[in-house]
Design a protein around this motif. Structure first.
Motif, PDB file in Angstrom:
ATOM      1  N   ILE A  40       0.856  -1.177   0.000  1.00  0.00           N
ATOM      2  CA  ILE A  40       0.000   0.000   0.000  1.00  0.00           C
ATOM      3  C   ILE A  40       0.893   1.228   0.000  1.00  0.00           C
ATOM      4  N   GLY A  41       0.829   1.986  -1.071  1.00  0.00           N
ATOM      5  CA  GLY A  41       1.609   3.208  -1.192  1.00  0.00           C
ATOM      6  C   GLY A  41       0.683   4.401  -1.329  1.00  0.00           C
ATOM      7  N   GLU A  42       1.230   5.509  -1.796  1.00  0.00           N
ATOM      8  CA  GLU A  42       0.418   6.713  -1.987  1.00  0.00           C
ATOM      9  C   GLU A  42      -0.549   6.515  -3.143  1.00  0.00           C
ATOM     10  N   GLU A  43      -1.832   6.511  -2.851  1.00  0.00           N
ATOM     11  CA  GLU A  43      -2.943   6.315  -3.795  1.00  0.00           C
ATOM     12  C   GLU A  43      -2.889   4.980  -4.534  1.00  0.00           C
ATOM     13  N   LEU A  44      -2.027   4.068  -4.090  1.00  0.00           N
ATOM     14  CA  LEU A  44      -1.812   2.814  -4.823  1.00  0.00           C
ATOM     15  C   LEU A  44      -1.819   1.616  -3.883  1.00  0.00           C
ATOM     16  N   GLY A  45      -2.442   0.539  -4.344  1.00  0.00           N
ATOM     17  CA  GLY A  45      -2.378  -0.723  -3.618  1.00  0.00           C
ATOM     18  C   GLY A  45      -2.184  -1.869  -4.589  1.00  0.00           C
ATOM     19  N   LEU A  46      -1.253  -2.789  -4.275  1.00  0.00           N
ATOM     20  CA  LEU A  46      -1.038  -3.993  -5.069  1.00  0.00           C
ATOM     21  C   LEU A  46      -1.269  -5.206  -4.177  1.00  0.00           C
ATOM     22  N   GLY A  47      -2.019  -6.174  -4.688  1.00  0.00           N
ATOM     23  CA  GLY A  47      -2.278  -7.396  -3.944  1.00  0.00           C
ATOM     24  C   GLY A  47      -1.800  -8.606  -4.703  1.00  0.00           C
ATOM     25  N   HIS A  48      -1.520  -9.683  -3.970  1.00  0.00           N
ATOM     26  CA  HIS A  48      -0.965 -10.872  -4.604  1.00  0.00           C
ATOM     27  C   HIS A  48      -1.368 -12.132  -3.856  1.00  0.00           C
ATOM     28  N   ARG A  49      -1.746 -13.166  -4.616  1.00  0.00           N
ATOM     29  CA  ARG A  49      -1.945 -14.515  -4.089  1.00  0.00           C
ATOM     30  C   ARG A  49      -0.962 -15.413  -4.820  1.00  0.00           C
ATOM     31  N   ARG A  50      -0.168 -16.189  -4.078  1.00  0.00           N
ATOM     32  CA  ARG A  50       0.935 -16.923  -4.683  1.00  0.00           C
ATOM     33  C   ARG A  50       0.686 -18.420  -4.782  1.00  0.00           C
ATOM     34  N   LEU A  51       1.008 -18.960  -5.970  1.00  0.00           N
ATOM     35  CA  LEU A  51       1.127 -20.405  -6.189  1.00  0.00           C
ATOM     36  C   LEU A  51       2.607 -20.657  -6.454  1.00  0.00           C
ATOM     37  N   SER A  52       3.297 -21.262  -5.514  1.00  0.00           N
ATOM     38  CA  SER A  52       4.755 -21.395  -5.588  1.00  0.00           C
ATOM     39  C   SER A  52       5.166 -22.506  -6.550  1.00  0.00           C
ATOM     40  N   ILE A  53       5.918 -22.131  -7.605  1.00  0.00           N
ATOM     41  CA  ILE A  53       6.394 -23.113  -8.580  1.00  0.00           C
ATOM     42  C   ILE A  53       7.894 -22.956  -8.837  1.00  0.00           C
ATOM     43  N   ILE A  54       8.373 -21.721  -8.973  1.00  0.00           N
ATOM     44  CA  ILE A  54       9.815 -21.464  -9.112  1.00  0.00           C
ATOM     45  C   ILE A  54      10.296 -20.750  -7.848  1.00  0.00           C
TER      46      ILE A  54
END
Length: 602
Positions: A40-54
């Motif tokens: 969560i940054g200024e006016e920005l949000g990035l989300g992630h769900r991970r499936l671990s393969i590498i």
């Protein structure tokens, strides 16, 4: 392989963005069951769900940072040339802290900027935020293997790997009023359209550049393929294909998690299996490829003898699963609820990925793409007729609606005189007049929706076979096969890889002269001839069978299906369903009706 989401909105607080992002990612947990992360940054949000393969360690956690945390990425996919890129970047002085392909994307951007996007070979969709330049980029792979949907309006950008994630936010996304018309015509929703109004699919091979300074954006292609010298020697063409596909399969086996291959018994999956096991044997790993097959208790639709033939030749670690009417009935409701977008297809993908998960696999190789690029569909023969029929006056083509036979009814579509009309003539489900009756609309209204769709432009100056390949690749494969495979596989936390869509292989195929690539009345002959030394004749010298289930029989006797459609009062719908019960209507049309009226929840 993962699921991503993001929000850029200067009118929302960090807490509001975080709350919406959390809900979006939670709705996509099935596609990334191994880890969750947010930035969560200024006016920005990035989300992630991970499936671990590498790199299965916590070093692969996302969102990932680089360059004194000036760059941050949320990424879904696999970069198959990441080791080669990493070597190049190391020589330029870039440093790495992980063994992930994710960090390679960040380092490549640090070194080359937006030119780095064209260097990536694989299946990917990612969001990369550049804090120094105050820009965020959404990027999608050149074949459109991985999905990326976005909404950009009113100084905000919302994006995700699945359309259903948008409905989990506090934003009000309205239903696309035209999706049912499209579904009844295509049997799916063609890109860029979705069931939500103004939520679109990012075009393959393109990037969206968001400028935080003024909340504007541009969408641009990041790679324009340079034409190679034409290959007009068949021997050379076969050798190029053999080398390129062999290398593609080798690259697609890169994994730190259990990997396998689908084995249907057809040409494409058989080749993938044989080449994959051959690579493992040559590497002296003493490792057997994991393969899995589905077969049925309906002898006329079972490919088990062909699956057994390839398994015996390759010597893989094989598992087979019998799907019966009872098994189908048990899981049909689950398969339909797993759809991110409505479709007549995808049920078969749900089942094979369900069994892949049971087998403990996280990644599997598939033969998708071979029919589209080597001429495996009837459309490659029929396209010449389309080219001739285009010259027929529109008022004559519209008479097709008066016939009972579906193929003749679809001639009406050619009156559109555009790409939509050509494709729907070849693969349309219901005719415009039928759609009008089913939805209680005027024929003029249906025509207006379909005729105005912006789905790309068929190169009309090409030979018929090349036009067929364009339609099958950019519409059928893109909008149905790849899309359905993605959300059905990720529903089980399984990644499906498609070596036939490898960038280098596609480049080699594009360079081959059309007369060599497509031979009349010999579907996929060039592919077969390139591998006759390993591919048994019993596999290629037999009638083609698509990867499908005994749907015609099973749906007629499926209680869940009929419970959902029996209450529909529309006379036209009732008539179609009665025809289906009597075996006079193809199952795909019955499934479209089910999806439009009860099966799909927007």
């Amino acid at each position: 392989m993962c699921r991503i989401a993001g929000i850029i909105d200067r009118n929302r607080t960090a807490l509001e963005i975080q709350t919406d992002l959390s809900a979006m990612c939670n709705s996509m947990k099935h596609g990334g069951p191994d880890d969750e992360g947010f930035y969560i940054g200024e006016e920005l949000g990035l989300g992630h769900r991970r499936l671990s393969i590498i790199d299965l360690s916590t070093a692969g956690h996302q969102p990932m940072f680089y360059g004194n945390q000036n760059l941050v990425i949320s990424y879904n996919g696999e970069i198959f040339n990441y080791k080669e890129l990493k070597t190049e970047l190391l020589s330029l002085g870039l440093t790495f802290e992980t063994a992930t392909d994710t960090e390679v994307i960040l380092a490549a951007y640090q070194a080359f900027g937006i030119q780095s996007f064209a260097k990536l070979q694989g299946m990917f969709a990612f969001a990369l935020h550049d804090q120094m330049r105050k820009q965020t980029f959404l990027v999608r792979d050149c074949s459109g293997i991985k999905p990326l949907y976005y909404y950009a309006a009113y100084e905000k950008l919302v994006f995700a790997s699945e359309v259903k994630a948008f409905k989990q936010t506090t934003y009000l996304f309205e239903e696309n009023p035209n999706w049912k018309v499209c579904m009844l015509a295509f049997g799916h929703l063609p890109e860029p359209y979705t069931t939500l109004d103004e939520v679109n699919s990012l075009k393959k091979g393109y990037f969206l550049q968001w400028n935080h300074s003024d909340s504007t954006y541009q969408i641009k292609p990041y790679a324009v393929p340079s034409p190679k010298a034409r290959v007009n020697n068949e021997t050379q063409a076969r050798e190029n294909i053999k080398q390129s596909l062999t290398q593609a399969v080798k690259k697609h086996l890169i994994s730190d998690a259990p990997i396998g291959a689908f084995l249907s018994g057809g040409i494409d999956s058989s080749l993938i299996t044989l080449l994959a096991q051959q690579h493992l044997d040559e590497e002296a790993k003493q490792q057997k490829l994991n393969t899995l097959s589905i077969h049925f208790d309906v002898p006329s639709m079972s490919e088990k003898p062909y699956q057994d033939l390839i398994q015996a030749q390759a010597g893989t670690n094989h598992s087979e699963y019998l799907v019966t009417q009872k098994v189908f009935n048990t899981y049909l409701s689950d398969t339909l609820s797993a759809m991110d977008q409505p479709s007549t297809d995808g049920i078969n993908s749900w089942f094979i990925c369900h069994f892949a998960k049971q087998k403990g696999l996280k990644a599997v190789l598939s033969g998708i793409g071979a029919d589209e690029i080597f001429g495996g569909y009837p459309s490659f023969k029929r396209m010449a007729w389309v080219k001739k029929l285009r010259k027929t006056p529109s008022f004559i083509l519209k008479f097709g609606e008066r016939f009972k036979k579906s193929a003749l009814k679809r001639a009406y579509y050619l009156s559109y005189q555009n790409t939509v009309g050509d494709y729907l003539f070849l693969r349309g489900v219901f005719s415009p007049a039928e759609i009008a009756k089913i939805l209680n609309l005027s024929l003029v209204a249906v025509d207006e929706v379909l005729r105005s769709l912006e789905i790309g432009h068929l190169p009309t100056n090409q030979a018929p076979a090349l036009q067929a390949s364009w339609l099958e690749s950019n519409l059928y494969m893109q909008n149905q096969l790849l899309k359905d495979t993605d959300y059905m596989s990720m529903q089980h936390g399984v990644e499906v890889r498609v070596p036939f869509l490898d960038a280098n292989l596609l480049e080699e195929i594009a360079a081959i002269q059309q007369q060599i690539k497509y031979q009349k009345d010999k579907p996929k002959r060039l592919l077969i001839d390139s591998f006759k030394d390993i591919l048994p004749e019993k596999i290629w010298n037999r009638p083609k069978m698509g990867f499908t289930f005994p749907f015609q029989k099973w749906l007629i006797h499926n209680e869940y299906f009929w419970t959902a459609v029996n209450e529909i009062e529309n006379p036209a719908v009732k008539q179609h369903l009665q025809h289906f019960k009597k075996g006079k209507l193809h199952w795909s049309k019955a499934m479209v009706i089910h999806q439009v009226f009860n099966g799909f929840k927007v």
